[in-house]
Every structure is written in structure tokens, then in C-alpha cells.
Motif scaffolding. Structure first.
Motif, PDB file in Angstrom:
ATOM      1  N   ARG A 198       0.800  -1.221   0.000  1.00  0.00           N
ATOM      2  CA  ARG A 198       0.000   0.000   0.000  1.00  0.00           C
ATOM      3  C   ARG A 198       0.836   1.275   0.000  1.00  0.00           C
ATOM      4  N   TYR A 199       2.111   1.173   0.459  1.00  0.00           N
ATOM      5  CA  TYR A 199       2.935   2.385   0.535  1.00  0.00           C
ATOM      6  C   TYR A 199       3.635   2.656  -0.796  1.00  0.00           C
ATOM      7  N   ASP A 200       3.881   3.924  -1.054  1.00  0.00           N
ATOM      8  CA  ASP A 200       4.665   4.335  -2.226  1.00  0.00           C
ATOM      9  C   ASP A 200       6.049   3.683  -2.123  1.00  0.00           C
ATOM     10  N   GLU A 201       6.537   3.099  -3.235  1.00  0.00           N
ATOM     11  CA  GLU A 201       7.760   2.308  -3.120  1.00  0.00           C
ATOM     12  C   GLU A 201       9.022   3.131  -2.859  1.00  0.00           C
ATOM     13  N   ASN A 202       8.951   4.454  -3.004  1.00  0.00           N
ATOM     14  CA  ASN A 202      10.123   5.266  -2.710  1.00  0.00           C
ATOM     15  C   ASN A 202      10.077   5.924  -1.329  1.00  0.00           C
ATOM     16  N   THR A 203       9.217   5.410  -0.463  1.00  0.00           N
ATOM     17  CA  THR A 203       9.127   5.986   0.879  1.00  0.00           C
ATOM     18  C   THR A 203       9.586   4.969   1.912  1.00  0.00           C
ATOM     19  N   ALA A 204       9.724   5.433   3.151  1.00  0.00           N
ATOM     20  CA  ALA A 204      10.123   4.554   4.247  1.00  0.00           C
ATOM     21  C   ALA A 204       9.172   3.352   4.329  1.00  0.00           C
ATOM     22  N   GLY A 205       7.862   3.593   4.151  1.00  0.00           N
ATOM     23  CA  GLY A 205       6.890   2.494   4.183  1.00  0.00           C
ATOM     24  C   GLY A 205       7.162   1.483   3.082  1.00  0.00           C
ATOM     25  N   GLY A 206       7.576   1.958   1.921  1.00  0.00           N
ATOM     26  CA  GLY A 206       7.814   1.084   0.784  1.00  0.00           C
ATOM     27  C   GLY A 206       9.066   0.249   0.900  1.00  0.00           C
ATOM     28  N   ILE A 207      10.047   0.682   1.682  1.00  0.00           N
ATOM     29  CA  ILE A 207      11.282  -0.115   1.795  1.00  0.00           C
ATOM     30  C   ILE A 207      11.411  -0.836   3.137  1.00  0.00           C
ATOM     31  N   MET A 208      10.491  -0.592   4.066  1.00  0.00           N
ATOM     32  CA  MET A 208      10.612  -1.248   5.378  1.00  0.00           C
ATOM     33  C   MET A 208      10.200  -2.718   5.305  1.00  0.00           C
ATOM     34  N   ALA A 209      10.610  -3.486   6.318  1.00  0.00           N
ATOM     35  CA  ALA A 209      10.163  -4.871   6.447  1.00  0.00           C
ATOM     36  C   ALA A 209       9.375  -5.009   7.745  1.00  0.00           C
ATOM     37  N   LYS A 210       8.505  -6.001   7.780  1.00  0.00           N
ATOM     38  CA  LYS A 210       7.658  -6.177   8.963  1.00  0.00           C
ATOM     39  C   LYS A 210       8.304  -7.068  10.028  1.00  0.00           C
ATOM     40  N   GLU A 211       9.398  -7.751   9.672  1.00  0.00           N
ATOM     41  CA  GLU A 211      10.004  -8.689  10.617  1.00  0.00           C
ATOM     42  C   GLU A 211      10.799  -7.940  11.680  1.00  0.00           C
ATOM     43  N   ILE A 212      10.200  -7.721  12.841  1.00  0.00           N
ATOM     44  CA  ILE A 212      10.909  -7.029  13.908  1.00  0.00           C
ATOM     45  C   ILE A 212      10.754  -7.794  15.210  1.00  0.00           C
ATOM     46  N   ALA A 213      11.807  -7.713  16.029  1.00  0.00           N
ATOM     47  CA  ALA A 213      11.721  -8.256  17.381  1.00  0.00           C
ATOM     48  C   ALA A 213      11.182  -7.128  18.249  1.00  0.00           C
ATOM     49  N   VAL A 214      10.005  -7.339  18.823  1.00  0.00           N
ATOM     50  CA  VAL A 214       9.401  -6.258  19.593  1.00  0.00           C
ATOM     51  C   VAL A 214       8.843  -6.801  20.912  1.00  0.00           C
ATOM     52  N   VAL A 215       9.064  -6.047  21.992  1.00  0.00           N
ATOM     53  CA  VAL A 215       8.538  -6.440  23.304  1.00  0.00           C
ATOM     54  C   VAL A 215       7.906  -5.234  23.992  1.00  0.00           C
ATOM     55  N   ASN A 216       7.127  -5.514  25.003  1.00  0.00           N
ATOM     56  CA  ASN A 216       6.531  -4.453  25.805  1.00  0.00           C
ATOM     57  C   ASN A 216       7.584  -3.931  26.783  1.00  0.00           C
ATOM     58  N   GLN A 217       7.460  -2.668  27.154  1.00  0.00           N
ATOM     59  CA  GLN A 217       8.460  -2.067  28.044  1.00  0.00           C
ATOM     60  C   GLN A 217       8.506  -2.734  29.422  1.00  0.00           C
ATOM     61  N   LYS A 218       7.417  -3.444  29.796  1.00  0.00           N
ATOM     62  CA  LYS A 218       7.413  -4.111  31.103  1.00  0.00           C
ATOM     63  C   LYS A 218       8.060  -5.485  31.029  1.00  0.00           C
ATOM     64  N   ASP A 219       8.355  -5.949  29.787  1.00  0.00           N
ATOM     65  CA  ASP A 219       8.961  -7.268  29.626  1.00  0.00           C
ATOM     66  C   ASP A 219      10.408  -7.270  30.111  1.00  0.00           C
ATOM     67  N   THR A 220      10.921  -8.494  30.307  1.00  0.00           N
ATOM     68  CA  THR A 220      12.299  -8.630  30.773  1.00  0.00           C
ATOM     69  C   THR A 220      13.227  -8.959  29.603  1.00  0.00           C
ATOM     70  N   ILE A 221      14.511  -8.911  29.878  1.00  0.00           N
ATOM     71  CA  ILE A 221      15.516  -9.284  28.875  1.00  0.00           C
ATOM     72  C   ILE A 221      15.245 -10.695  28.378  1.00  0.00           C
ATOM     73  N   LYS A 222      14.873 -11.574  29.292  1.00  0.00           N
ATOM     74  CA  LYS A 222      14.599 -12.957  28.919  1.00  0.00           C
ATOM     75  C   LYS A 222      13.532 -13.022  27.826  1.00  0.00           C
ATOM     76  N   GLN A 223      12.484 -12.234  28.005  1.00  0.00           N
ATOM     77  CA  GLN A 223      11.420 -12.219  27.001  1.00  0.00           C
ATOM     78  C   GLN A 223      11.899 -11.610  25.681  1.00  0.00           C
ATOM     79  N   ALA A 224      12.781 -10.622  25.802  1.00  0.00           N
ATOM     80  CA  ALA A 224      13.325 -10.003  24.590  1.00  0.00           C
ATOM     81  C   ALA A 224      14.166 -11.022  23.816  1.00  0.00           C
ATOM     82  N   ILE A 225      14.964 -11.793  24.565  1.00  0.00           N
ATOM     83  CA  ILE A 225      15.793 -12.812  23.907  1.00  0.00           C
ATOM     84  C   ILE A 225      14.896 -13.834  23.219  1.00  0.00           C
TER      85      ILE A 225
END
Lengths: 466, 466
Positions: free
Chosen positions: A145-172
Motif C-alpha cells: 500500500r505504501y509508495d515504493e520510494n518511501t520509508a513504508g515502501g522499503i521497510m520490512a515487517k520482521e521485527i523483534a518487539v517487546v513491551n516495556q514491562k517485559d524482561t531481557i529474557k522475554q526479549a531474547i
């Protein structure tokens, strides 16, 4: 234990070298393809990186490349496909059976998958989206859906993401979940309960603390991010300025959506650079890709024809002064020099400004700074060139006045070129055009007209004494 | 618990934005510098990244920038110093007291420290090396021995390295040891007992396995590496081709010496781009940096003067045919068009080849491929332009033959331009010169001479019928 030591020995003795794809290797492979020696081909290919396999395939005929491609296991084939040149990829995408295509796209990171789908026909892309894994499919559809020459167009969805209340263990754990299928994980991003990006922790920082430490205690809160609509050229500048390898992308409300990694930015930099060079010489950036000569000629022709028409204005100026010319025919000998040097000076100034605007070194709101700097420069260059050409002209024609006419014309037109070459790209940018476009042959043609007009007008005025 | 929640609230509400350095901010800072309000200045600066502080300082006078610089704590100042433009850095390096200089250099990664020392006078650099930490000093001295445009010249010595018999636990310890002072750790490199590089493990892989697993069991043995003498442009190509973020550097015997990270490569790519653009327009890459107009004029003058002399050859050709010209003065009107279009075509071809050679898309051993492709392209472009200019010429002069002379001259000179523009950079490369150098004004001047010679010779031969 002996076995392990032997293993170590062997590994140490065979550090893998970068294999050079030379004529000999190519001949071997062509022979093997012809004799359909699948096992031997695979034997060579399994020692190579996907980029090198793509390099080899690019040098084969499309039919032969297709034959090789069919032998490669899917997880390698999906990477090879991304590294192929346009012509070969187009051919494979057209001839590949639909199920295979779905499998290969499924192997890719979401940003690459979206790029490939963008190259397919709408119907074909739809079938792939329908037949692939649901989760992947919705990621890719979002990216499309994003224009291919914008940040949306070149980004990928694969990210490691956690909640700020999570621990390092959960991040790993989040990293592990991704790490099996995806390379290029450098950060764990931290969000609040509604998904707003609040921080980031690099993998190396993750290794520094105890596993039960909570993310909000160690995350950097001053994480740089961009929104999906930012132009890719600006994104590249952010990477360059802050020396980063990975950049989170959010929506306007700061909700985390994806990330861009530096390997994609290296490609963006190349692309933007090719565009600048192409415009400078009057051509199309796509030409840099491997295309058919007929296609290249079609891409180039508009530029050439516009230059041709602009140069005709110079021709009209010459025509206007043909009485002067026919009286002092030596003036014609100085026309190429004056127009080439002023064209060149204008192009130099324009190129500096285009680069400066692209890298952010030049601030368009303070336009008088580059213009004044350029004028100081061309005053010196103009004086030197004017003196040289004036001396030559005076000696050649055997008269001081002739020398003065060519010398002063040269001096004036070099200075005008400098100022015009500096201001045109800035004005284009202000008006919302790509400043690189005005830099090229237009600049040269314009300076030709200016240079010749000044020269011949001046000569005509002083004609009676020449 | 309330306290922690509040902390989280606050972090979520204040995601740090990229601060734009605008005129207003600059005025504020200039006022604060004038009133010596150190505390308020620091208050602004502490919200900024080093790259932004450098950006602000670049816009201040050197004296004011020096004032601001003195306020910044050392660990930030060392990063700011690296991001400053040449003029400001030169000034600070000259005026800074020796002990401060030693401290700042000591804060830097070895590759950056070597760069800064390279900018100092020999005596000053020696004092810094003598007064800094012994271990850092020997690292930097080693780096200073390599040519600055090679892998050795851009690598850093800060690497996480373990023996192949070590465990993940030991590898993590190696990362921790480095991680407190250095960013940009993406891999742990694995060596054998004599220091030969045998493998690499990315940080994300390190997180996948049990801590007591040994490195040789999980490392990739097919790690890409370069030797210290590889040219930085080739190094950049390796990064681009294999999409990597970090590349180990070894000596000829494969002993691990250091690593290059992608953020430095982004700078190399920029540098090489600027060089290409500068050569294309006939200028010096250093000009892109902020230098005094007098200095820029001196850098540009050699190129301009050489172009001027080459264009004089075109002038001589015109002079040789001045009888023809004075008889059919309309020929003079077509000179600018023919020389501009052939100059432009030659430059386009040359620019494509320069890019192709730089990116490795063109293989110089198969030179006939680009030449033949270019010829196919220019046959089409030449036919179109020849027809257009021929038609205009015929109508204007009111005679078919005149149209044929200009049209055929245009066609021939466009094709010659294409072939010459394609082969010259490849010949230069083969002879060991930078192909970008021949691409610029030389190409244009050469095509001017060729175009005008063909045109006027042809016209002279057919003169009696014109």
C-alpha cells in the motif's frame, strides 16, 4: 575427541575464499548445462553464495539460467531471484509455475516479497497472495500500500518487539523466534501497551545485563525513527548522519510498524546516485540497468531531442549575427571554446549544488551563501581563462581589440554560468522539481546560448574596429 | 510500583523527535554564546545527537564553535569532532590543548583515531601517540601504516574474537568486554590457535544456543573476508553484493587483524560517488567539501584550462575550413547543435561505462559486449536526430543537399561518439588510469572536435552543390 580435533583442523585449513566468476568457470557451467549434468552443477553451486550464483546466471542465456535455477533448493533460490538482473528475473517470474513462485515469495522477508509482487501482473500477484501463508500475506499486502520510494515502501515487517514491562529474557525469546528464519536482527524495539515505540535495545546491550532486568530500565529512549511517508532519500540521509544499521518506522501516532536495515539503504544510495549521474549526462537512470538497446534509445531520445531543440536556439543566435561572422570569420573558431567552457562551468556549479542539496550540506533557505561562494570562484576562473583566450585571440588575429572581445566575453559568460548553474537547481528544488533534472544537458544548452550570444553581440558592437 | 509506572508513562509520552536545526534554533544558540550562558547552551545540546551538535557548530563561526565545543563532555566531543566539516575540525585540532586532544582521540574507535591523527602534523600526532594509553596507541600506529584507501586503512581493531574451542559463554564475555565502550558489534569472530580466521557467529545466533556449546559447532565457516591491501571501492562492492554489515580483515596468511563496519562503507560509497560526479563535470572531488573559493578555483582551473586547449583544436578545425564557412555561413548555425549532441552522447556512454566498471556490471575482458550494445543504441538515436536536424536544415536552407549534409554528419558523429565514449573508459581502466577521469570534459572536447571535423569536411566536399 579425535574426531572433533580433526574437524577443527579441516575448518582451519579451508577458509572459504571468494570465488571469482571467470570465463573458465562460465565455460564449465555452460558445458555442464548442455550435458545436463545436474549433480555436477549443484556441486559447484553449493560452494557459492546466492549473489555469486545470480552473477553466474546473469551471464547465461535465459533458457540456460532457467535450467540452473530449477536445480537450486528453494531457500537459496529465493535469495538468488532477488540478486538477478531485471531481464533474467522478468523471464523467470514469467515462466515459473505458480506454486513454486508462492513458495519462493514465502521464503523472503516481507520487504523483498513486496518488491517481487510489485513486478508481477496484478492477477498473478493476487494468486500468490491468496496461496501464501496468511500472516505473511497480510504483512506484504500492508507494504504494497505504501509508495515504493518511501520509508513504508522499503521497510520490512520482521521485527523483534517487546513491551516495556517485559524482561531481557522475554526479549531474547522474541529474537530467537525471528532469528531462525531472518538475518539482520540488530535491535529489539520496545513499545507501550498500545504499540507506541518508546525505546530500543541493541543485541549487544541485551548481552550486558541480567535476564530478569526489565526493558524500560535499559532501553535507550532517544531512538531515532521515521514515519512511513518519509522519502527514501531522506531515510538514507538519516542512516548516514547517525551511523545506524537499523531504523524503526512508525505511523503518525508513533505506533511501530516495521524497520529498515542498512543493506537496503546501500541500494537506495546507489539508486539515487545513478539517478543524479543519469540526469547530469542527460539520460534515464533505468538505462543503467541491463535493457535492450532499443529500449535504451527510447529512454534517451527525449533528452537528446530537447537538447537538440535548445541548441537550435544557439543556432538562431549565430544566424542572427551571420553578417558579423562572415566579416570576421575567425570569430567562428572561438565559438566552440566559449560555449564549451561556459557550459562546463555551469555544469560544475550545478553538480555541486545537486550534491549539496542531496546530502543536506546546502540549505536552500540560505541560497545566497552558495551563490556568493560560486561567484567568488568564477571571478578567479573567469579572469584566468579570459586572459589566456584573450592573449591567444589577440596574437592569432594580430590585433589587441580582437583579444579583448574574446577575453571579456569569456570572463562574462563564465561568471554568468556560475551564477545560473548555482541558482537553477535551487530554484527547481524550491518549485518542487528534482534539482538533478535541470542540471544536465539543459544547463549545457543554456550556457551555449548565453555564451554565444554575449560573444557575438559584443563582437558586433565592436565590429568596426575589429 | 507507582514510581515505575510513572516512569513508563513519561517515556511513552515523550518519544524523542529528530530536532530540526533551523534558523530560530541557530539564533538562540548564537545569542546564548554571545551572553556566555553556558548552562542554557548545555541544556539545549544535551537533547541532541553528536551529529546534530556538529551540524550546529558547522553553521557557527569557528570562534563561536570553539566556545561551544569546550562545553561538551569528552565522550560526546570525540564524536562531534568526527562529524564536523573540514574547516571547523582543522581549526579545533589546531587550537585545542594537547592533553584534551589526547583524551578525545583516546575515546575514539581505532579507525577514527587513526583518521584524526592523519590530519595532524607529524610532531603533534607523535605527542598524542606517546601520551595515550599504550594498547590503543599500538593499535592506531598499526592502522596508520596502511594506505588510507585500502581495507587496512578503514578497518578498526576493536573486535570480539574467541578461539574455536571456546564456548558461547566465553564469546558473550568477549562481547561484554567490548560492548561498554564500543557500539557496532555484530559478530564474534572465531580463530584457531595461531590466530587464523576460521569462522564467525552473529550476535543473534549467539542467542540461539546453550551457553556451553562450543563455537566451532555453530560458527559459519564460509565467512567472507578481505586482506588489508584490498582497495576500499572493492570492499564497498563486497558489502553491497553480499548484504553484510561487518567484514573481517586479515593478512595474507588469513590471520585476523580487524573489521570494517557498514557505516564506514556508506561514507566510502559517498566518497566514490562524489569522485565520479566531479570527474564527469570536470572538477575535483575535494571541491564538494567546504573549501575557500580561491582553493576551489585552483582545484578546478587545471581541468578548465585543459578543456580550453582541447577546444582550441576544434577552433583550428573551424579555421581550416573558414573558406567553406564564409561561403555558406548557415553552416555556422549548425555547429553548436552537432557538437553539443555528439558531446552529450559520448558523455552518456562514458558515464554508463564508468558506473558499470565501478559496480562490476561490466567485465572489461568482454569489452565488445558494451561497445556493440552502445552501437545498436546510437544507430537508433543517430537516425532519429539525423532525420530531425536534416529536415530542419533542408527547410531552412531551402535545399535537400544541405539537409543531407547536416543529417548525415549528425548520424555519423553520434555513432562515433557512442563507440569512443564506450571504449575510452575501458581503455583507460586497462591502462591503469581511473576511468572516471577520461569521462568528463575530455570526452566532450574530443567529441566537439570529431563532430565539427566530420561536419565541415563533409560540407566542403559537397560545397559546389550547396
Amino acid at each position: 575427541m579425535l574426531e572433533q580435533d580433526e574437524y577443527i583442523e579441516e575448518a582451519a585449513q579451508n577458509p572459504r575464499e571468494l570465488i571469482e566468476v571467470d570465463d573458465e568457470l562460465m565455460e564449465d557451467i555452460e558445458d555442464l548445462v548442455r550435458s545436463k549434468s545436474d549433480f555436477l552443477i549443484l556441486n559447484i553451486l553449493q560452494d557459492l553464495y546466492p549473489a555469486d550464483i545470480a552473477h553466474i546466471m546473469n551471464r547465461l542465456e535465459t533458457k540456460e539460467a532457467e535450467y540452473v535455477f530449477k536445480l537450486i533448493p528453494n531457500e537459496v533460490a529465493s535469495e538468488v531471484l532477488l540478486d538477478l538482473d531485471d531481464a533474467h528475473r522478468e523471464y523467470l517470474l514469467r515462466t515459473m509455475p505458480q506454486p513454486k513462485l508462492t513458495e519462493l515469495v514465502g521464503e523472503m522477508d516481507s520487504d523483498d516479497a513486496a518488491d517481487i509482487l510489485g513486478e508481477l501482473s496484478d492477477e498473478k500477484a493476487e494468486v500468490v497472495l491468496e496461496t501464501m501463508n496468511v500472516e505473511d500475506s497480510s504483512d506484504v499486502q500492508e507494504l504494497l500500500r505504501y509508495d515504493e520510494n518511501t520509508a513504508g515502501g522499503i521497510m520490512a515487517k520482521e521485527i523483534a518487539v517487546v513491551n516495556q514491562k517485559d524482561t531481557i529474557k522475554q526479549a531474547i525469546r522474541a529474537v530467537r523466534k525471528l532469528a531462525k528464519e531472518h538475518k539482520n536482527i540488530y535491535h529489539v524495539y520496545v513499545v507501550d501497551d498500545v504499540g507506541v515505540l518508546v525505546g530500543a535495545v541493541s543485541l549487544q546491550e541485551l548481552l550486558l545485563y541480567a535476564p530478569n532486568k526489565r526493558m524500560h530500565k535499559l532501553m535507550s529512549t532517544d531512538v531515532i525513527s521515521v514515519t512511513t511517508d518519509v522519502d527514501q532519500e531522506e531515510v538514507a540521509q538519516v542512516f548516514k548522519k547517525y551511523d545506524i544499521v537499523s531504523l524503526p518506522v512508525t505511523d503518525k501516532a508513533h505506533k511501530l510498524l516495521g524497520r529498515i536495515t542498512v543493506d537496503d539503504i546501500v541500494d537506495v544510495l546507489e539508486e539515487e546516485h545513478e539517478e543524479d549521474v543519469a540526469h547530469l549526462v542527460g539520460s534515464d537512470a533505468e538505462e543503467m540497468e541491463k535493457r535492450s538497446p532499443a529500449k535504451i534509445a527510447m529512454l534517451r531520445l527525449p533528452w537528446v531531442l530537447i537538447t537538440l531543440l535548445l541548441e537550435f536556439v544557439a543556432g538562431l543566435v549565430v544566424h542572427h549575427y551571420d553578417k558579423t561572422l562572415s566579416q570576421v570569420i575567425l570569430l567562428a573558431s572561438f565559438m566552440p571554446v566559449i560555449s564549451a567552457i561556459s557550459g562546463n562551468t555551469g555544469l560544475q556549479s550545478a553538480a555541486m549544488i545537486v550534491r549539496g542539496l542531496a546530502t543536506g550540506h546546502i540549505d536552500i533557505n540560505r541560497w545566497w551563501i552558495p551563490v556568493w561562494r560560486q561567484l567568488q570562484t568564477t571571478l578567479i576562473i573567469g579572469s584566468v581563462c579570459g586572459s589566456v583566450i584573450g592573449a591567444i585571440g589577440g596574437l592569432w588575429h594580430g590585433g589587441l581589440l580582437f583579444g579583448l572581445v574574446v577575453g571579456i566575453s569569456m570572463f562574462i559568460s563564465i561568471n554568468i554560468s556560475g551564477v545560473v548553474g548555482t541558482s537553477t537547481p535551487m530554484i527547481s528544488k524550491r518549485l518542487g522539481f528534482d534539482p538533478a533534472i535541470t542540471a544536465g544537458p539543459f544547463e549545457t544548452a543554456f550556457q551555449d546560448v548565453v555564451g554565444i550570444t554575449i560573444f557575438l553581440t559584443f563582437a558586433t558592437l565592436l565590429l568596426r574596429w575589429l
